[in-house]
Scaffold this motif. Structure first.
Motif, short mmCIF file in Angstrom:
data_model
loop_
_atom_site.label_atom_id
_atom_site.label_comp_id
_atom_site.label_asym_id
_atom_site.label_seq_id
_atom_site.Cartn_x
_atom_site.Cartn_y
_atom_site.Cartn_z
N SER A 35 0.83 -1.21 0.00
CA SER A 35 0.00 0.00 0.00
C SER A 35 0.86 1.26 0.00
CB SER A 35 -0.93 -0.02 1.22
OG SER A 35 -1.76 -1.15 1.16
N ASP A 36 1.94 1.28 0.79
CA ASP A 36 2.84 2.45 0.81
C ASP A 36 3.48 2.67 -0.55
OD1 ASP A 36 2.19 2.79 3.43
OD2 ASP A 36 3.96 1.72 4.21
N ALA A 37 3.90 1.61 -1.19
CA ALA A 37 4.52 1.75 -2.51
C ALA A 37 3.53 2.28 -3.53
CB ALA A 37 5.09 0.41 -2.96
N ASP A 38 2.30 1.82 -3.46
CA ASP A 38 1.27 2.30 -4.39
C ASP A 38 0.99 3.79 -4.18
OD1 ASP A 38 1.09 -0.22 -5.45
OD2 ASP A 38 -0.60 -0.82 -4.16
N LEU A 39 0.97 4.23 -2.91
CA LEU A 39 0.74 5.65 -2.65
C LEU A 39 1.90 6.51 -3.16
CD1 LEU A 39 -0.82 5.50 0.94
CD2 LEU A 39 -1.98 6.03 -1.21
N ASP A 40 3.13 6.06 -2.97
CA ASP A 40 4.28 6.81 -3.50
C ASP A 40 4.22 6.92 -5.02
OD1 ASP A 40 5.18 7.10 -0.94
OD2 ASP A 40 6.54 5.36 -1.02
N GLU A 41 3.83 5.82 -5.67
CA GLU A 41 3.71 5.85 -7.13
C GLU A 41 2.60 6.80 -7.58
OE1 GLU A 41 4.71 4.87 -11.04
OE2 GLU A 41 5.74 4.48 -9.12
N LEU A 42 1.49 6.83 -6.82
CA LEU A 42 0.40 7.72 -7.15
C LEU A 42 0.82 9.19 -7.01
CD1 LEU A 42 -2.58 8.23 -7.84
CD2 LEU A 42 -3.12 7.92 -5.41
N ILE A 43 1.58 9.49 -5.93
CA ILE A 43 2.06 10.88 -5.73
C ILE A 43 2.99 11.29 -6.86
CG2 ILE A 43 3.45 12.33 -4.20
CD1 ILE A 43 2.30 10.69 -1.86
N ARG A 44 3.87 10.39 -7.27
CA ARG A 44 4.81 10.71 -8.35
C ARG A 44 4.08 11.00 -9.65
NH1 ARG A 44 7.10 8.42 -12.47
NH2 ARG A 44 5.95 6.50 -12.14
N ILE A 45 3.03 10.25 -9.93
CA ILE A 45 2.28 10.46 -11.18
C ILE A 45 1.53 11.79 -11.15
CG2 ILE A 45 0.33 9.58 -12.54
CD1 ILE A 45 1.20 6.77 -11.76
N GLU A 47 2.35 14.56 -9.44
CA GLU A 47 3.25 15.72 -9.46
C GLU A 47 3.74 16.03 -10.87
OE1 GLU A 47 6.27 14.70 -6.70
OE2 GLU A 47 5.12 15.36 -4.94
N ASN A 48 3.86 15.05 -11.74
CA ASN A 48 4.34 15.26 -13.11
C ASN A 48 3.14 15.65 -13.98
OD1 ASN A 48 5.52 15.20 -15.62
ND2 ASN A 48 6.68 13.32 -15.22
N ASP A 49 3.30 16.78 -14.75
CA ASP A 49 2.18 17.28 -15.56
C ASP A 49 1.82 16.30 -16.67
OD1 ASP A 49 2.12 19.50 -14.00
OD2 ASP A 49 3.40 20.70 -15.33
N ALA A 50 2.83 15.75 -17.33
CA ALA A 50 2.56 14.85 -18.46
C ALA A 50 1.87 13.57 -18.01
CB ALA A 50 3.87 14.52 -19.19
N THR A 51 2.43 12.99 -16.95
CA THR A 51 1.81 11.74 -16.45
C THR A 51 0.43 12.00 -15.88
OG1 THR A 51 2.95 12.04 -14.35
CG2 THR A 51 4.04 10.68 -16.02
N ARG A 52 0.26 13.17 -15.25
CA ARG A 52 -1.07 13.49 -14.71
C ARG A 52 -2.08 13.64 -15.84
NH1 ARG A 52 0.26 17.54 -12.02
NH2 ARG A 52 -0.42 19.21 -13.44
N ALA A 53 -1.72 14.30 -16.93
CA ALA A 53 -2.64 14.46 -18.07
C ALA A 53 -2.96 13.11 -18.71
CB ALA A 53 -2.02 15.41 -19.10
#
Length: 727
Positions: A35-45, A47-53
């Protein structure tokens, strides 16, 4: 927020899916770390504009696909259903073949593992089991000797008794047999506790004892019904050889399968290997099925002859012909069933085999229940319906009428029972979900329609029987007042009209209940009636004339009438025609359209008209007195009850060529003048002879030609006309 929830659901779905897998329980630490790893991956996505779009675009596509209705109507075409069925059959066949291949692999591994396994463990377990088995089966065999002796005593005591004595004797013998099984099982438990230590019993010994108890109780049930050694205790109507044959094979098959699955296989699985246990089970099942096939082939002809005998006793009716066909091919069905049972057990012993055995048991129970009900119905129909004597006296035809209707109703009930048995078998084998269908709105509507139509027909039959019985009661001359001819005619016409109306309306209502639109039928009936009215004028004339004849009450059943050029007794009178039987016994059917006049000879009273011709030189006063004296003698006979007035002497009414006609009349009850007139004529003839009163009749005198010469002109003999004088 919607996008966030969808994202969390997508990210957490692998965890939820893994939690649903049987036998897989995620550890808490691993789950928290994931669960912690999934949350870190979600935060990283995020924060990045391209990945968020890209993530937002993907979620939008997923949302659009989620809005598509998933409950789209399935393709119910015949082609699609056939394709689905073919695919399911192919997948099932493939799975079965794979399972069979795996069975043979397990069998090979089991046999190989037996050689490489730890035989020391198996030997140690077998020592304790053998001690318990020796005590268990030894004591049981010893008790069997006592049991057979006790059952022989019971059999001798109940020999010659009825079924009650036979049943009581069988119950006593079964209790003695049960006691021997329980005693042997108790001794085995004591020995097992002693072998395992003080107060302790090994699991292997417990398996053997439980298997012994269950198997011997099953064999005890078979022995109680068959009683191979004692015919007086046998509850099944079979011979000694058949009882011994079936008892032997049932006992062997029960022991083979029971001890294998309840004792040997668990023992091998616990002490040697699971593959070895599976191998033994496969071999035993194959052996049991082979024994079953051998038994079927050995009894093929006997069963066929037995079924043919039943069909012959039934007169080769529909059921009898079905039994003949079943006798020809029953062994093929039985062998296919046994082989299918073996294949199903090979393929899926945990699910398919219990389903097949359960369906078999349910089918056998349904067939037995159906046979019992059908046998009861057949016995009831063959025994017939008997009414009390007082009811038969009042309603002589009711018993015959019921005996005509009841077998038909029972035949319908018999087919309903057969349909119920077939539905139960289809439900047991999952061929047709009858319970689900009958619980659905469509099933309830169809069942309700059929039941309503059947009830309407039954009510119509009951009404017909009631009305016909009431008419019969009213026409019965032995009870109550004697019905008049008018009552006989009207009651019979009412019964016929009521029957026709009941058939028409009952049929219409029954068709309406099962969903048939009767409006076109009614319209068609009106059109047909109109066509009959225009085209069948004679028929309409018959009916109209018959209605007026009934209203005017000019004749009734039993009257002697002259209709047209026919005369006789009215046997049947309908709204369209009259049936007359003449003096010679010939029956004439006369439609009313051809009737110009009706002459009723027995309405109110009747007259016998005596017109007697006497010689001209007779004393008319003496003739009248002779006729009065003949009437007095007539009143001394049995005809006096039919004569309702004195002799009506009318005197001389005509002067004929050679006789004087004297007339007198005798008034009688309706239709009694013929018998009274015949008796009066006999008496008059006798008195006239005694008193010398001559009744003239014509004379003819023939004079033969006495001339011997061919040329002589012989005068023709004189031809005398009528006259009283003798020539």
């Amino acid at each position: 927020m919607r996008i966030v929830f969808l994202l969390l659901a997508l990210l957490l779905s692998p965890v939820a899916a893994s939690a649903q897998i049987p036998g897989v329980t995620p550890e808490p630490a691993v789950e928290a770390k994931s669960s912690d790893a999934d949350l870190d991956e979600l935060i990283r996505i995020i924060e990045n504009d391209a990945t968020r779009a890209a993530l937002i675009e993907r979620l939008k596509r997923a949302d659009a696909e989620a809005d598509i209705p998933v409950d789209a109507p399935p393709d119910l075409s015949i082609v699609r259903q056939l394709a689905e069925y073919t695919r399911a059959a192919a997948e099932g066949t493939s799975a079965t073949l794979q399972a069979l291949g795996q069975v043979f692999v397990d069998l090979q591994q089991g046999l190989g593992g037996t050689l490489d396994g730890d035989l020391n463990v198996l030997r140690d377990a077998a020592v304790g089991v053998m001690l318990v088995a020796a005590a268990l089966f030894g004591s049981f065999l010893a008790f069997r000797i006592i049991v057979l002796w006790a059952q022989g005593v019971i059999a001798r005591r109940v020999t010659g008794g009825g079924w009650v004595s036979r049943i009581l004797g069988a119950m006593a013998a079964a209790l003695v047999d049960l006691g021997s099984v329980l005693l042997a099982w108790a001794i085995g438990n004591v020995v097992a506790l002693m072998v395992g230590g003080v107060g302790r019993m090994g699991i292997n010994q417990s398996l053997l004892l439980n298997a012994f108890l269950l198997i011997e109780l099953s064999k005890l049930a078979a022995r109680s019904f068959l009683a191979p050694r004692f015919e007086a205790l046998r509850l099944v109507p079979v011979g000694d050889s058949n009882a011994a044959y079936w008892s032997f094979w049932l006992g062997r098959v029960i022991s083979l399968i029971g001890y294998t699955f309840l004792f040997v296989a668990p023992l091998l699985a616990a002490n040697l290997s699971v593959a070895a246990a599976s191998a033994v089970q496969v071999l035993v099942m194959a052996t049991a099925v082979t024994i079953g096939i051998v038994i079927v082939l050995q009894n093929k002809d006997d069963v066929r002859n037995w079924l043919s005998g039943i069909a012959e006793r039934r007169g080769h009716d529909g059921t009898g012909q079905l039994l003949v066909v079943l006798g020809q091919y029953w062994h093929i069905v039985a062998i296919v069933y046994l082989v299918t049972l073996l294949v199903v057990w090979f393929a899926n012993p945990e699910q398919a085999l219990p389903f097949m055995l359960g369906a078999t048991v349910q089918s056998v129970i349904a067939i037995l229940v159906g046979v019992v009900i059908v046998s009861f119905i057949s016995r009831f129909v063959s025994a017939g319906l008997r009414l009390p004597e007082d009811v038969k006296q009042r309603l002589p035809l009711l018993e015959t009428r019921l005996q005509a209707f009841v077998p038909t109703v029972m035949q319908v009930v018999r087919w309903v029972v057969i349909a119920g048995v077939l539905a139960a078998i289809a439900q047991a084998w999952a061929l047709f979900d009858f319970v689900g269908w009958i619980g659905s709105p469509g099933g309830q509507q169809a069942a309700g329609s059929v039941i309503s139509a059947a009830l309407i027909i039954l009510v119509c039959i009951v009404l017909h029987v009631v009305v016909a019985s009431w008419v019969e009661y009213r026409l019965n001359t032995s009870i109550g007042k004697t019905p008049t001819p008018r009552e006989k005619t009207l009651l019979n016409l009412f019964k016929n009209a009521f029957t026709i109306a009941l058939v028409v309306f009952g049929l219409m209502l029954a068709l309406a209940q099962i969903g048939v639109n009767i409006a076109p039928l009614l319209a068609g009936a009106g059109v047909i009636g109109l066509a009959i009215g225009f085209g069948a004028q004679k028929l309409v004339q018959d009916i109209i004339t018959g209605i007026f004849i009934q209203f005017e009450n000019v004749m009734n059943e039993g009257d002697v009438v002259a209709v047209g050029d026919k005369s006789g007794v009215v046997e049947k009178l309908t709204i369209r025609s009259v049936t007359i039987r003449d003096l010679n016994g010939t029956v004439h059917l006369i439609p009313f359209s051809s009737v110009d006049q009706v002459s009723n000879m027995v309405r109110g009273f009747s007259f016998h008209v005596a017109e007697l011709g006497v010689a001209y030189d007779s004393d008319i006063g003496e003739v009248k007195q002779a006729m009065r004296d003949a009437f007095d003698l007539l009143m001394q006979t049995e005809h006096r009850e039919d004569i309702i007035d004195d002799l009506d002497m009318q005197g001389v009414i005509a002067f004929a060529d050679s006789a004087v006609t004297v007339r007198a009349r005798i008034k009688t009850l309706p239709g009694k003048h013929w018998a009274a007139g015949r008796a009066y004529s006999e008496i008059v003839k006798k008195i006239f002879e005694e008193r010398g009163i001559e009744i003239p009749y014509p004379h003819v005198t023939y004079v033969a030609n006495t001339s011997k010469k061919r040329g002589d002109a012989a005068l023709p003999p004189p031809l005398q006309g009528e006259g009283p004088a003798k020539l």
